[in-house]
Design an enzyme around this catalytic site. Structure first.
Site, mmCIF file in Angstrom:
data_model
loop_
_atom_site.group_PDB
_atom_site.id
_atom_site.type_symbol
_atom_site.label_atom_id
_atom_site.label_comp_id
_atom_site.label_asym_id
_atom_site.label_seq_id
_atom_site.Cartn_x
_atom_site.Cartn_y
_atom_site.Cartn_z
ATOM 1 N N GLY A 21 0.075 -7.860 -0.305
ATOM 2 C CA GLY A 21 -0.931 -8.020 -1.362
ATOM 3 C C GLY A 21 -0.514 -9.051 -2.392
ATOM 4 O O GLY A 21 0.581 -9.619 -2.324
ATOM 5 N N THR B 248 0.268 -8.767 -5.584
ATOM 6 C CA THR B 248 1.407 -8.420 -6.445
ATOM 7 C C THR B 248 2.711 -8.635 -5.675
ATOM 8 O O THR B 248 3.675 -9.205 -6.199
ATOM 9 C CB THR B 248 1.291 -6.957 -6.930
ATOM 10 O OG1 THR B 248 -0.067 -6.694 -7.292
ATOM 11 C CG2 THR B 248 2.184 -6.703 -8.116
ATOM 12 N N GLY C 14 2.581 -2.890 -3.765
ATOM 13 C CA GLY C 14 1.544 -2.680 -4.769
ATOM 14 C C GLY C 14 0.715 -1.449 -4.438
ATOM 15 O O GLY C 14 1.063 -0.664 -3.554
ATOM 16 N N ALA C 15 -0.388 -1.291 -5.155
ATOM 17 C CA ALA C 15 -1.293 -0.168 -4.899
ATOM 18 C C ALA C 15 -2.678 -0.535 -5.403
ATOM 19 O O ALA C 15 -2.834 -1.403 -6.266
ATOM 20 C CB ALA C 15 -0.803 1.092 -5.618
ATOM 21 N N LYS D 101 -3.842 3.163 -1.169
ATOM 22 C CA LYS D 101 -3.423 1.855 -0.681
ATOM 23 C C LYS D 101 -4.283 1.457 0.518
ATOM 24 O O LYS D 101 -4.984 2.271 1.077
ATOM 25 C CB LYS D 101 -1.940 1.879 -0.266
ATOM 26 C CG LYS D 101 -1.034 2.055 -1.483
ATOM 27 C CD LYS D 101 0.446 1.948 -1.163
ATOM 28 C CE LYS D 101 0.807 0.821 -0.264
ATOM 29 N NZ LYS D 101 0.362 -0.496 -0.779
ATOM 30 N N GLY E 158 -6.116 -1.681 0.476
ATOM 31 C CA GLY E 158 -7.102 -2.716 0.145
ATOM 32 C C GLY E 158 -6.872 -3.992 0.944
ATOM 33 O O GLY E 158 -7.802 -4.739 1.224
ATOM 34 N N GLY E 159 -5.631 -4.210 1.342
ATOM 35 C CA GLY E 159 -5.285 -5.378 2.152
ATOM 36 C C GLY E 159 -5.191 -5.050 3.634
ATOM 37 O O GLY E 159 -4.693 -5.856 4.424
ATOM 38 N N GLU F 112 2.434 0.125 5.951
ATOM 39 C CA GLU F 112 2.938 0.445 4.608
ATOM 40 C C GLU F 112 3.414 1.897 4.563
ATOM 41 O O GLU F 112 4.471 2.200 4.001
ATOM 42 C CB GLU F 112 1.835 0.206 3.572
ATOM 43 C CG GLU F 112 1.521 -1.278 3.392
ATOM 44 C CD GLU F 112 0.316 -1.563 2.510
ATOM 45 O OE1 GLU F 112 0.181 -2.719 2.096
ATOM 46 O OE2 GLU F 112 -0.491 -0.653 2.246
ATOM 47 N N LYS G 296 -4.537 -0.352 -12.580
ATOM 48 C CA LYS G 296 -4.491 0.491 -11.374
ATOM 49 C C LYS G 296 -4.241 1.965 -11.687
ATOM 50 O O LYS G 296 -4.379 2.819 -10.814
ATOM 51 C CB LYS G 296 -3.387 -0.008 -10.420
ATOM 52 C CG LYS G 296 -3.486 -1.482 -10.019
ATOM 53 C CD LYS G 296 -4.617 -1.722 -9.074
ATOM 54 C CE LYS G 296 -4.756 -3.153 -8.590
ATOM 55 N NZ LYS G 296 -3.786 -3.635 -7.668
HETATM 56 C C1 5RP Z 1 -2.480 -3.633 0.984
HETATM 57 C C2 5RP Z 1 -2.266 -2.771 -0.196
HETATM 58 C C3 5RP Z 1 -1.942 -3.433 -1.489
HETATM 59 O O1 5RP Z 1 -0.752 -2.937 -1.974
HETATM 60 C C4 5RP Z 1 -3.049 -3.147 -2.458
HETATM 61 O O2 5RP Z 1 -4.286 -3.564 -1.900
HETATM 62 C C5 5RP Z 1 -2.822 -3.849 -3.801
HETATM 63 O O3 5RP Z 1 -3.034 -5.212 -3.658
HETATM 64 P P1 5RP Z 1 -2.849 -6.232 -4.847
HETATM 65 O O4 5RP Z 1 -1.392 -6.304 -5.152
HETATM 66 O O5 5RP Z 1 -3.393 -7.524 -4.271
HETATM 67 O O6 5RP Z 1 -3.662 -5.753 -6.022
HETATM 68 O O7 5RP Z 1 -2.319 -1.567 -0.150
HETATM 69 O O8 5RP Z 1 -2.873 -2.893 2.104
#
Ligand code: 5RP
Length: 228
Positions: free
Chosen positions: A33, A35, A89-90, A101, A103-104, A110, A128
């Protein structure tokens, strides 16, 4: 500060926290992600610290590509064995350091690396942090042929699943983003979702929460530890 600057501050704080704890031969787990991309970039600049690492394990092809581009060794988890720290990240975190978790779309790898890690350091900007998980739609990775079946089972649990169109995970699967799930008992929901045939993984990190949450805001980076 912009959200991106906050993410970078959280990433720098994670490096500062781990730096004195990383012994020669350490294995570092790296999440996915925007972060974590800051964390990877910072790690690239830390010669001494990198020299102490035996290698990294990565939760996605994208993070692995970024690590390799900086000359950082990426190992298979089967070869690496135990992971000393996992940094990720989260999409959401509560005060118990339970997370949403995925989103990516990297949630399965993970969860595996988090499970193998001695310590999970979560890095995020303060947007978050939530009182109750569930504002962010919960990602669920599904075997493609089971997508409709899983969607019906999730609807029966009160959720509204939406197929994340055009996304195939690194494992060759698909993602359902589930809206409106009641997550007041996230531990129970994590287990119920795992029991649906065709679900590979769901994005609730409750059985294995983070050990430390580094939360960047305009006034600095706060450290949150699990409330007992
Ligand atoms: C990917 C994840 C990421 O940690 C989550 O989407 C946070 O992303 P970002 O750091 O872009 O806000 O779970 O599967």
């Amino acid at each position: 500060m912009t959200p991106d600057e906050l993410k970078q501050h959280a990433a720098v704080a994670a490096l500062r926290y781990m730096e004195p704890k990383l012994e020669r031969g350490s294995i570092l787990g790296i999440g996915t992600g925007s972060t974590v991309n800051h964390f990877i970039a910072c790690l690239g600049e830390q010669r001494d610290l990198r020299a102490r690492l035996e290698g990294t394990v990565s939760s996605s092809e994208e993070s692995a590509r970024r690590l390799k581009a900086l000359g950082i060794e990426v190992m298979d988890l089967n070869t690496a064995g135990n992971v000393d720290f996992y940094v990720d990240g989260a999409d959401e975190a509560n005060h118990h350091l339970q997370l949403i978790k995925g989103g990516g779309a990297a949630l399965t790898r993970e969860k595996i690396i988090a499970a193998a890690a001695r310590e999970f350091v979560c890095i995020a900007d303060e947007s978050k942090l939530v009182a109750v998980l569930g504002r962010f739609p919960l990602p669920v990775e599904v075997i493609p042929m089971a997508r409709s079946h899983v969607a019906r089972k999730i609807a029966a649990l009160g959720g509204m699943p939406v197929h994340r169109d055009g996304v195939t995970t690194d494992n060759g699967n698909q993602i359902l983003d589930v809206h409106n799930l009641d997550l007041r008992d996230p531990r129970e929901m994590e287990s119920q979702l795992d029991q649906i045939a065709g679900v590979v993984c769901n994005g609730l990190f409750v059985r294995r929460p983070a050990n430390r949450l580094l939360l960047a805001g305009n006034h600095g980076v706060r450290t949150l530890l699990p409330s007992i």
